[in-house]
Design an enzyme around this catalytic site. Structure first.
Site, PDB file in Angstrom:
ATOM      1  N   ARG A 199      -2.144  -9.328  22.970  1.00 38.14           N
ATOM      2  CA  ARG A 199      -0.802  -9.425  23.642  1.00 38.14           C
ATOM      3  C   ARG A 199      -1.425  -7.419  23.842  1.00 38.14           C
ATOM      4  O   ARG A 199      -1.988  -6.797  23.342  1.00 38.14           O
ATOM      5  CB  ARG A 199       0.621  -9.099  23.698  1.00 38.14           C
ATOM      6  N   ILE A 242       0.936  -1.392  -0.434  1.00 38.00           N
ATOM      7  CA  ILE A 242       0.116  -0.093   0.456  1.00 38.00           C
ATOM      8  C   ILE A 242       1.129   1.072  -0.167  1.00 38.00           C
ATOM      9  O   ILE A 242       1.123   1.110   0.970  1.00 38.00           O
ATOM     10  CB  ILE A 242      -0.931   0.088   1.319  1.00 38.00           C
ATOM     11  N   LYS A 292       7.860   0.853  15.381  1.00 37.95           N
ATOM     12  CA  LYS A 292       6.778   1.825  15.972  1.00 37.95           C
ATOM     13  C   LYS A 292       7.698   3.049  16.936  1.00 37.95           C
ATOM     14  O   LYS A 292       8.977   1.860  17.302  1.00 37.95           O
ATOM     15  CB  LYS A 292       5.699   2.077  16.541  1.00 37.95           C
ATOM     16  N   HIS A 332      -0.658   4.021   9.875  1.00 36.45           N
ATOM     17  CA  HIS A 332      -0.903   2.575  10.724  1.00 36.45           C
ATOM     18  C   HIS A 332      -1.719   2.963  11.283  1.00 36.45           C
ATOM     19  O   HIS A 332      -1.564   3.669  11.811  1.00 36.45           O
ATOM     20  CB  HIS A 332       0.944   1.738  11.097  1.00 36.45           C
TER      21      HIS A 332
HETATM   22  P1  ADP Z   1       4.144  -3.134  19.982  1.00 41.79           P
HETATM   23  O1  ADP Z   1       3.528  -3.401  21.552  1.00 41.79           O
HETATM   24  O2  ADP Z   1       4.008  -2.218  19.413  1.00 41.79           O
HETATM   25  O3  ADP Z   1       3.567  -4.211  18.261  1.00 41.79           O
HETATM   26  P2  ADP Z   1       6.784  -4.049  18.570  1.00 41.79           P
HETATM   27  O4  ADP Z   1       6.064  -3.930  17.873  1.00 41.79           O
HETATM   28  O5  ADP Z   1       7.609  -3.034  19.226  1.00 41.79           O
HETATM   29  O6  ADP Z   1       5.454  -3.002  19.898  1.00 41.79           O
HETATM   30  O7  ADP Z   1       7.130  -5.247  19.833  1.00 41.79           O
HETATM   31  C1  ADP Z   1       6.601  -5.607  21.222  1.00 41.79           C
HETATM   32  C2  ADP Z   1       7.512  -6.237  21.400  1.00 41.79           C
HETATM   33  O8  ADP Z   1       7.846  -7.663  21.117  1.00 41.79           O
HETATM   34  C3  ADP Z   1       9.419  -5.754  20.536  1.00 41.79           C
HETATM   35  O9  ADP Z   1      10.372  -5.841  21.837  1.00 41.79           O
HETATM   36  C4  ADP Z   1       9.232  -6.489  19.672  1.00 41.79           C
HETATM   37  O10 ADP Z   1      10.951  -6.580  19.704  1.00 41.79           O
HETATM   38  C5  ADP Z   1       8.953  -7.958  20.209  1.00 41.79           C
HETATM   39  N1  ADP Z   1       8.386  -8.685  19.199  1.00 41.79           N
HETATM   40  C6  ADP Z   1       6.940  -8.198  18.990  1.00 41.79           C
HETATM   41  N2  ADP Z   1       6.711  -9.193  18.261  1.00 41.79           N
HETATM   42  C7  ADP Z   1       7.999 -10.457  18.494  1.00 41.79           C
HETATM   43  C8  ADP Z   1       8.204 -10.941  17.288  1.00 41.79           C
HETATM   44  N3  ADP Z   1       7.179 -12.385  16.486  1.00 41.79           N
HETATM   45  N4  ADP Z   1       9.845 -12.294  17.539  1.00 41.79           N
HETATM   46  C9  ADP Z   1      10.564 -11.463  18.775  1.00 41.79           C
HETATM   47  N5  ADP Z   1      10.305 -10.060  19.083  1.00 41.79           N
HETATM   48  C10 ADP Z   1       8.710  -9.557  18.614  1.00 41.79           C
HETATM   49  P1  ADP Z   2       4.869  -7.232  12.780  1.00 42.19           P
HETATM   50  O1  ADP Z   2       3.640  -8.251  12.748  1.00 42.19           O
HETATM   51  O2  ADP Z   2       5.675  -7.141  12.636  1.00 42.19           O
HETATM   52  O3  ADP Z   2       4.155  -5.514  13.455  1.00 42.19           O
HETATM   53  P2  ADP Z   2       3.190  -6.254  10.072  1.00 42.19           P
HETATM   54  O4  ADP Z   2       2.098  -6.709   9.225  1.00 42.19           O
HETATM   55  O5  ADP Z   2       1.916  -5.515  11.368  1.00 42.19           O
HETATM   56  O6  ADP Z   2       4.423  -6.726  10.571  1.00 42.19           O
HETATM   57  O7  ADP Z   2       3.565  -4.362   9.742  1.00 42.19           O
HETATM   58  C1  ADP Z   2       4.554  -3.814  10.218  1.00 42.19           C
HETATM   59  C2  ADP Z   2       4.261  -2.212   9.832  1.00 42.19           C
HETATM   60  O8  ADP Z   2       4.551  -2.858   8.371  1.00 42.19           O
HETATM   61  C3  ADP Z   2       3.512  -1.606   9.085  1.00 42.19           C
HETATM   62  O9  ADP Z   2       2.642  -0.826  10.284  1.00 42.19           O
HETATM   63  C4  ADP Z   2       3.279  -1.215   8.101  1.00 42.19           C
HETATM   64  O10 ADP Z   2       4.076   0.548   8.340  1.00 42.19           O
HETATM   65  C5  ADP Z   2       4.680  -2.136   7.149  1.00 42.19           C
HETATM   66  N1  ADP Z   2       3.426  -2.569   6.545  1.00 42.19           N
HETATM   67  C6  ADP Z   2       2.927  -3.360   6.537  1.00 42.19           C
HETATM   68  N2  ADP Z   2       2.514  -4.756   5.573  1.00 42.19           N
HETATM   69  C7  ADP Z   2       2.102  -3.904   4.449  1.00 42.19           C
HETATM   70  C8  ADP Z   2       2.039  -3.328   2.978  1.00 42.19           C
HETATM   71  N3  ADP Z   2       0.928  -4.033   2.694  1.00 42.19           N
HETATM   72  N4  ADP Z   2       1.531  -1.897   2.489  1.00 42.19           N
HETATM   73  C9  ADP Z   2       2.489  -0.937   3.364  1.00 42.19           C
HETATM   74  N5  ADP Z   2       3.057  -1.325   4.277  1.00 42.19           N
HETATM   75  C10 ADP Z   2       2.622  -2.659   4.906  1.00 42.19           C
HETATM   76 MG    MG Z   3       2.689  -5.227  14.084  1.00 44.89          MG
END
Ligand code: ADP
Ligand code: ADP
Ligand code: MG
Length: 451
Positions: free
Chosen positions: A292, A203, A237, A208
């Site tokens: 979570r 996209i 983030k 987000h």
């Molecule tokens: P949010 O809670 O906003 O999604 P993050 O994406 O930064 O924040 O994830 C929270 C914490 O969990 C971070 O320390 C990140 O590195 C860890 N984390 C999340 N998902 C995974 C994963 N699948 N494997 C390893 N670490 C993860």
């Molecule tokens: P995570 O499990 O690591 O949080 P997400 O699937 O939530 O992974 O994606 C992490 C970030 O990557 C999103 O917050 C967004 O900014 C970007 N992203 C993920 N999917 C898309 C997409 N289809 N197009 C554009 N940006 C994306």
């Molecule tokens: Mg995510």
């Protein structure tokens, strides 16, 4: 209600959970690695158990050591925080079989929604809008190319078990896809123990926007509004806010009711987050669900006056939600800035070591969730986030002003932190306007280097 809870985490989130327990009159058990012996969570808890060596794999990711610690201290429940075991269905299963309540959703919900591709299948079934892409996982490069051709380049290859911004790669051409497909698979296998990948259309210039939901064991489920987490670096983030500067109350109602619909379909209990991408025309698409409590939960707490950790504990203890959707009122505006021990001028390299002096901000409408103190040594073994600064204002402008003055009060000496970068962002005209996409940070860093 529980009499004693074990907190299977460290850092600021361990403190956050201990504080909530104290206010509920619940005894707390901290667990810690050798490196974390001098940590505040060890001091704040009523009891503390060393669970192993400094590396996460030998302590905070050691199931046996954590469950034994709960057993010897007679803890009735475990709060996993975020990261570590928070989204590990096997850990939740082990807790259950040992008669320890896991404070979070059922293992089956973690299994279902933790697999990003399976979660999308569920949303497809109930007709929640999805980012175009593969239906389920993609096994071969031939299949990958066919799907990419159908949805149109550029696309993303995403690991089904991915998280924390890892396991996501872009491909703009079929040639690039051949490369990216295999590297993402290999990396996913190595990092998450699961090499499954799926494909999504990229996209362009999205935001987000995620919804906090909360559900009890009696089938009640409400949403607590959104958090806009568009300010990201490498899919991670940095700054979050609520409400989103681009969402109307009508759109909030529609997205929020889809988030609740998803949670209900998944039989979800406890706190969770439904993440959406929103495009330039404000169309929204389900991206994933996080099963979570999230790092950025305080922005929701500040504008709804709720305590999400206490709610999680009450729900796990079998209590019903004490409010309905119409009771949820959004007050003013909140920001959260993540403070990382990183050298942002040198590729965001981690910057562990001793904090010689530290002064945390305070005053009206400021909340600082952090485990650091003067003399604290940041160990090199864990995540580089050392705190979160949260501010409130009657409107977005006032919340920004409060953040600026709180950042000016914050002093952390001895290590590099992202505080100076955060100050610049809060001063930036584009940031202040609220009109930007997830590429904000990339552009901001490029223009900062030129200056
Ligand atoms: P949010 O809670 O906003 O999604 P993050 O994406 O930064 O924040 O994830 C929270 C914490 O969990 C971070 O320390 C990140 O590195 C860890 N984390 C999340 N998902 C995974 C994963 N699948 N494997 C390893 N670490 C993860
Ligand atoms: P995570 O499990 O690591 O949080 P997400 O699937 O939530 O992974 O994606 C992490 C970030 O990557 C999103 O917050 C967004 O900014 C970007 N992203 C993920 N999917 C898309 C997409 N289809 N197009 C554009 N940006 C994306
Ligand atoms: Mg995510």
């Amino acid at each position: 209600m529980f009499k004693k809870i074990l907190i299977a985490n460290r850092g600021e989130i361990a403190l956050r959970i201990i504080r909530a327990c104290k206010e509920l009159g619940i005894h707390t058990v901290a667990v810690y690695s050798e490196a974390d012996r001098p940590s505040l969570h060890v001091r704040y808890a009523d009891e503390a158990v060393c669970i192993g060596k400094s590396e996460s794999s030998k302590s905070y990711l050691n199931i046996q050591a954590i469950v034994s610690a709960a057993e010897v201290t007679d803890a009735e429940a475990i709060h996993p925080g975020y990261g570590f075991f928070a989204e590990n269905d096997h850990f939740a299963d082990v807790c259950e079989s040992c008669n320890i309540k896991f404070i979070g959703p059922a293992a089956s919900s973690i299994r279902l929604m933790g697999n990003k591709s399976a979660a999308k299948d569920l949303c497809r079934k109930i007709q929640v809008p999805l980012v175009k892409g593969s239906e389920g996982t993609v096994k071969t490069i031939e299949e990958a190319k066919k799907i990419a051709e159908e949805v149109g380049y550029p696309i993303l290859v995403k690991a089904s078990a991915g998280g924390g911004g890892k396991g996501i790669r872009e491909a703009h051409t079929p040639l690039a896809l051949s490369n990216v497909f295999f590297t993402t698979k290999t990396e996913a296998e190595a990092s998450f123990g699961n090499g499954d990948v799926y494909i999504e259309k990229l996209i362009l210039e999205p935001r987000h926007i995620e919804f906090q939901i909360i559900a009890d064991q009696n089938g009640n489920c409400v949403h607590l509004g959104e958090r806009d987490c568009t300010i990201q670096r490498r899919h991670q983030k940095l700054i979050e806010e609520s409400p989103s500067p681009v969402i109307s109350s009508e759109q909030r109602r529609r997205m929020g009711s889809d988030a609740v619909k998803i949670a209900k379909e998944a039989g979800y209990v406890n706190a969770g987050t439904v993440e959406f991408l929103v495009d330039k025309d404000l169309n929204y698409y389900f991206m994933e669900m996080n099963t979570r409590i999230q790092v950025e939960h305080p922005v929701t707490e500040v504008i709804t006056k709720m305590d999400l950790i206490k709610e999680q504990i009450r729900i796990a203890a079998g209590e019903k939600l004490s409010f309905r959707q119409e009771d949820i009122k959004i007050n003013g505006h909140a920001f959260e800035a993540r403070i990382n021990a990183e050298d942002w001028e040198n590729g965001f390299r981690p910057s562990p070591g001793m904090i010689h002096f530290c002064h945390l901000p305070g005053g009206r409408n400021v909340r600082m969730d952090s485990h650091i103190y003067s003399g604290y040594v940041i160990p090199p073994f864990y995540d580089s986030m050392i705190g979160k600064l949260i501010t409130w204002g009657r409107d977005r402008k006032e919340a920004i002003r409060t953040m600026e003055r709180a950042l000016d009060e914050l002093v952390i000496e001895g290590i590099k932190t992202t505080v100076p970068l955060t100050k610049r962002i809060f001063h930036d005209g584009n940031f202040i306007s609220g009109a930007y996409s997830t590429s904000f940070m990339k552009e901001f860093m490029e223009s900062s280097i030129q200056k």
